[in-house]
Scaffold this motif. Sequence first.
Motif, PDB file in Angstrom:
ATOM      1  N   PHE A   2       0.780  -1.225   0.298  1.00  0.00           N
ATOM      2  CA  PHE A   2      -0.111  -0.052   0.053  1.00  0.00           C
ATOM      3  C   PHE A   2       0.850   1.244  -0.110  1.00  0.00           C
ATOM      4  O   PHE A   2       0.251   2.034  -0.468  1.00  0.00           O
ATOM      5  N   ASP A   3       2.149   1.287   0.577  1.00  0.00           N
ATOM      6  CA  ASP A   3       2.896   2.410   0.743  1.00  0.00           C
ATOM      7  C   ASP A   3       3.277   2.546  -0.893  1.00  0.00           C
ATOM      8  O   ASP A   3       3.402   3.742  -1.065  1.00  0.00           O
TER       9      ASP A   3
ATOM     10  N   ALA B  84      -3.448   5.195   1.927  1.00  0.00           N
ATOM     11  CA  ALA B  84      -3.551   5.670   3.410  1.00  0.00           C
ATOM     12  C   ALA B  84      -4.645   4.469   4.061  1.00  0.00           C
ATOM     13  O   ALA B  84      -5.788   4.640   4.122  1.00  0.00           O
ATOM     14  N   ILE B  85      -3.878   3.352   4.342  1.00  0.00           N
ATOM     15  CA  ILE B  85      -4.625   2.297   4.918  1.00  0.00           C
ATOM     16  C   ILE B  85      -4.155   1.681   6.349  1.00  0.00           C
ATOM     17  O   ILE B  85      -2.883   1.580   6.499  1.00  0.00           O
ATOM     18  N   ALA B  86      -5.098   1.390   7.145  1.00  0.00           N
ATOM     19  CA  ALA B  86      -4.787   0.967   8.608  1.00  0.00           C
ATOM     20  C   ALA B  86      -5.423  -0.630   9.021  1.00  0.00           C
ATOM     21  O   ALA B  86      -6.586  -0.564   8.354  1.00  0.00           O
ATOM     22  N   TYR B  87      -4.792  -1.433   9.692  1.00  0.00           N
ATOM     23  CA  TYR B  87      -5.430  -2.703   9.976  1.00  0.00           C
ATOM     24  C   TYR B  87      -5.615  -2.508  11.715  1.00  0.00           C
ATOM     25  O   TYR B  87      -4.570  -2.603  12.294  1.00  0.00           O
ATOM     26  N   TRP B  88      -6.611  -2.581  12.127  1.00  0.00           N
ATOM     27  CA  TRP B  88      -7.029  -2.853  13.616  1.00  0.00           C
ATOM     28  C   TRP B  88      -7.187  -4.306  14.199  1.00  0.00           C
ATOM     29  O   TRP B  88      -8.508  -4.817  13.461  1.00  0.00           O
ATOM     30  N   ASP B  89      -6.351  -4.713  15.005  1.00  0.00           N
ATOM     31  CA  ASP B  89      -6.808  -6.367  15.552  1.00  0.00           C
ATOM     32  C   ASP B  89      -7.497  -5.944  16.574  1.00  0.00           C
ATOM     33  O   ASP B  89      -6.948  -5.505  17.851  1.00  0.00           O
TER      34      ASP B  89
ATOM     35  N   ILE C  26      -4.190  -3.711  18.608  1.00  0.00           N
ATOM     36  CA  ILE C  26      -3.028  -2.967  17.874  1.00  0.00           C
ATOM     37  C   ILE C  26      -3.588  -2.422  16.395  1.00  0.00           C
ATOM     38  O   ILE C  26      -4.123  -2.932  15.759  1.00  0.00           O
ATOM     39  N   LEU C  27      -2.823  -1.189  15.977  1.00  0.00           N
ATOM     40  CA  LEU C  27      -3.270  -0.407  14.935  1.00  0.00           C
ATOM     41  C   LEU C  27      -2.018  -0.608  13.949  1.00  0.00           C
ATOM     42  O   LEU C  27      -1.023  -0.007  14.649  1.00  0.00           O
ATOM     43  N   GLN C  28      -1.993  -1.375  12.931  1.00  0.00           N
ATOM     44  CA  GLN C  28      -0.889  -1.323  12.078  1.00  0.00           C
ATOM     45  C   GLN C  28      -1.116  -0.431  10.684  1.00  0.00           C
ATOM     46  O   GLN C  28      -2.500  -0.425  10.535  1.00  0.00           O
ATOM     47  N   TYR C  29      -0.327   0.435  10.277  1.00  0.00           N
ATOM     48  CA  TYR C  29      -0.659   1.577   9.339  1.00  0.00           C
ATOM     49  C   TYR C  29       0.456   1.522   8.345  1.00  0.00           C
ATOM     50  O   TYR C  29       1.661   1.297   8.635  1.00  0.00           O
ATOM     51  N   SER C  30       0.024   2.260   7.181  1.00  0.00           N
ATOM     52  CA  SER C  30       0.952   2.358   6.001  1.00  0.00           C
ATOM     53  C   SER C  30       1.512   3.839   6.304  1.00  0.00           C
ATOM     54  O   SER C  30       0.865   4.571   7.158  1.00  0.00           O
ATOM     55  N   SER C  31       2.515   4.118   5.709  1.00  0.00           N
ATOM     56  CA  SER C  31       3.201   5.509   5.839  1.00  0.00           C
ATOM     57  C   SER C  31       2.071   6.510   5.516  1.00  0.00           C
ATOM     58  O   SER C  31       2.525   7.786   6.078  1.00  0.00           O
ATOM     59  N   THR C  32       1.592   6.510   4.105  1.00  0.00           N
ATOM     60  CA  THR C  32       0.561   7.564   3.894  1.00  0.00           C
ATOM     61  C   THR C  32      -0.383   7.788   5.036  1.00  0.00           C
ATOM     62  O   THR C  32      -0.904   9.046   5.181  1.00  0.00           O
ATOM     63  N   PHE C  33      -0.882   6.853   5.738  1.00  0.00           N
ATOM     64  CA  PHE C  33      -1.853   6.747   6.706  1.00  0.00           C
ATOM     65  C   PHE C  33      -1.344   7.534   7.793  1.00  0.00           C
ATOM     66  O   PHE C  33      -1.814   8.741   8.402  1.00  0.00           O
ATOM     67  N   ALA C  34       0.219   7.342   8.229  1.00  0.00           N
ATOM     68  CA  ALA C  34       0.882   7.979   9.206  1.00  0.00           C
ATOM     69  C   ALA C  34       0.845   9.463   8.835  1.00  0.00           C
ATOM     70  O   ALA C  34       0.756  10.553   9.689  1.00  0.00           O
ATOM     71  N   ARG C  35       1.112  10.012   7.623  1.00  0.00           N
ATOM     72  CA  ARG C  35       1.303  11.335   7.072  1.00  0.00           C
ATOM     73  C   ARG C  35      -0.084  12.296   7.283  1.00  0.00           C
ATOM     74  O   ARG C  35      -0.186  13.167   7.702  1.00  0.00           O
ATOM     75  N   TYR C  36      -1.134  11.499   6.793  1.00  0.00           N
ATOM     76  CA  TYR C  36      -2.592  12.031   7.024  1.00  0.00           C
ATOM     77  C   TYR C  36      -2.909  12.295   8.565  1.00  0.00           C
ATOM     78  O   TYR C  36      -3.585  13.092   8.679  1.00  0.00           O
ATOM     79  N   THR C  37      -2.188  11.494   9.467  1.00  0.00           N
ATOM     80  CA  THR C  37      -2.914  11.296  10.727  1.00  0.00           C
ATOM     81  C   THR C  37      -1.790  11.688  11.996  1.00  0.00           C
ATOM     82  O   THR C  37      -2.356  11.896  12.891  1.00  0.00           O
TER      83      THR C  37
ATOM     84  N   ASP D 216      -7.837  11.720   1.150  1.00  0.00           N
ATOM     85  CA  ASP D 216      -7.779  13.162   1.083  1.00  0.00           C
ATOM     86  C   ASP D 216      -8.720  13.898   0.040  1.00  0.00           C
ATOM     87  O   ASP D 216      -8.016  13.855  -1.103  1.00  0.00           O
ATOM     88  N   LEU D 217      -9.675  14.400   0.337  1.00  0.00           N
ATOM     89  CA  LEU D 217     -10.579  14.766  -0.765  1.00  0.00           C
ATOM     90  C   LEU D 217     -10.129  16.088  -1.529  1.00  0.00           C
ATOM     91  O   LEU D 217     -10.389  16.134  -2.897  1.00  0.00           O
ATOM     92  N   GLU D 218      -9.213  16.760  -0.767  1.00  0.00           N
ATOM     93  CA  GLU D 218      -8.936  18.249  -1.590  1.00  0.00           C
ATOM     94  C   GLU D 218      -7.764  17.737  -2.548  1.00  0.00           C
ATOM     95  O   GLU D 218      -7.700  18.185  -3.578  1.00  0.00           O
ATOM     96  N   THR D 219      -7.021  16.676  -1.970  1.00  0.00           N
ATOM     97  CA  THR D 219      -5.851  16.270  -3.006  1.00  0.00           C
ATOM     98  C   THR D 219      -6.574  15.654  -4.161  1.00  0.00           C
ATOM     99  O   THR D 219      -6.014  15.811  -5.364  1.00  0.00           O
ATOM    100  N   ARG D 220      -7.591  14.823  -3.961  1.00  0.00           N
ATOM    101  CA  ARG D 220      -8.115  13.953  -5.011  1.00  0.00           C
ATOM    102  C   ARG D 220      -8.697  15.093  -6.201  1.00  0.00           C
ATOM    103  O   ARG D 220      -8.915  14.971  -7.328  1.00  0.00           O
ATOM    104  N   GLU D 221      -9.528  16.200  -5.556  1.00  0.00           N
ATOM    105  CA  GLU D 221     -10.381  17.107  -6.299  1.00  0.00           C
ATOM    106  C   GLU D 221      -8.941  17.749  -7.220  1.00  0.00           C
ATOM    107  O   GLU D 221      -9.318  18.065  -8.332  1.00  0.00           O
ATOM    108  N   ALA D 222      -8.184  18.226  -6.381  1.00  0.00           N
ATOM    109  CA  ALA D 222      -6.931  18.964  -7.082  1.00  0.00           C
ATOM    110  C   ALA D 222      -6.470  17.917  -8.544  1.00  0.00           C
ATOM    111  O   ALA D 222      -6.290  18.496  -9.514  1.00  0.00           O
TER     112      ALA D 222
END
Length: 395
Positions: free
Chosen positions: A81-82, A87-92, A97-108, A164-170
Amino acid sequence: MIASLNFLSIIITLFFVSFIIGFFIYELVKKRREALQVLQNKLGLGKNYQNYQDLTLDLIQERQRLQNQLVQLIKTNLQVFDQLSLAIAYWDYHRDILQYSSTFARYTGLTNHEGREISIHDFPVFGSLLTKMTEDSQTVEIGTMQIKIQRIAGDSHCFFILTDLETREAEEKEKKYLTHAIWHEMKTPLTVLKGYTQLLLEEIQEPELLKICQKIDFQIERLEKTTAQLRHLPRLNETNIPIKIQDFMDMIQQVLRSWQAEVEDRKIKIQTKFEDIEEYRNRELSFSQGDLYIVASNLISNAIRFNRPHGFVSVLLHVQHESMVFEVADNGPGIPEEMKDLIFKPLGYSSYNGGKSQGIGLYLVKEAVRRGGGRIAVQSESDRGTTIRIFIPFR
């Protein structure tokens, strides 16, 4: 004598009771072994177990091994996914535990957090937001960003996808600008070439040169139609107003009129049959007006352009279950078997009714059908013609 008989009866009774008890113990052990064997076979374990304790210990170890494999698989998927900038995360739920991608980390705001996992309850701001979600999709504002959160929940785990809706719109605006710029840059020289070619066709008398100019004029027309279809690309998701079957019938007639000159020149016979749809003419269709036009214009134009002289084209509408079927059939050369998987590819060499084309018309048709939740059926035989059916659900 009586005492001896009583003693003998007691001995016999004890023996009988011991036999019964032994028999039941034997059957119990037998059933236990059979149950263990069944469990071994079902679980795919190669070991022969003599008791449930050993089996239970091995099952615990096997479960831990599978759990570790799942964790590793999640990590691998997050790395993929990176690469895709998702931006994707997995919650067990059980491990919390929440595991996440780097894009998810950047957004949050987790870019400074070490590692790629965190307890969801230690996750500032977003942790509380994610655990309290009541719907599978919602939009939130974080600082200057507008984030859409999608949740895919299971029994023991959950995926979160952030957009990110603004990025997608751009990005969408940039695509629209680019396609419009390409169309504009191609349109002007094609118009000039078309004008000069028309002058040459009027002036040239020599048969060979006239034939060459006619070929040039045909290729210019093909490029004009391809660039005209290019204009649809940035607008595919904009025109989403549903229309009725009657409106679609009028649209089909409009498309046929636009190809009247080509039909008369090649002496192609056109037949329309809408009688079977009369009682449904006020039903709304799930396709947007723009998508219906893409479907009708491309299928009808292809059936005319790639048909043989004095050919035949039929356009039918009828109802099947909860869908309207739009059918375009011709008696052209047909589609070669090796080309059937290519006719809906964008800009790649495809073949429709035996003629090669490098356009994007049928690709746009496929995308329009996908957006509207319909389906496509293609039937073609060599030298017998082609029939394409579009199944359009009612709204």
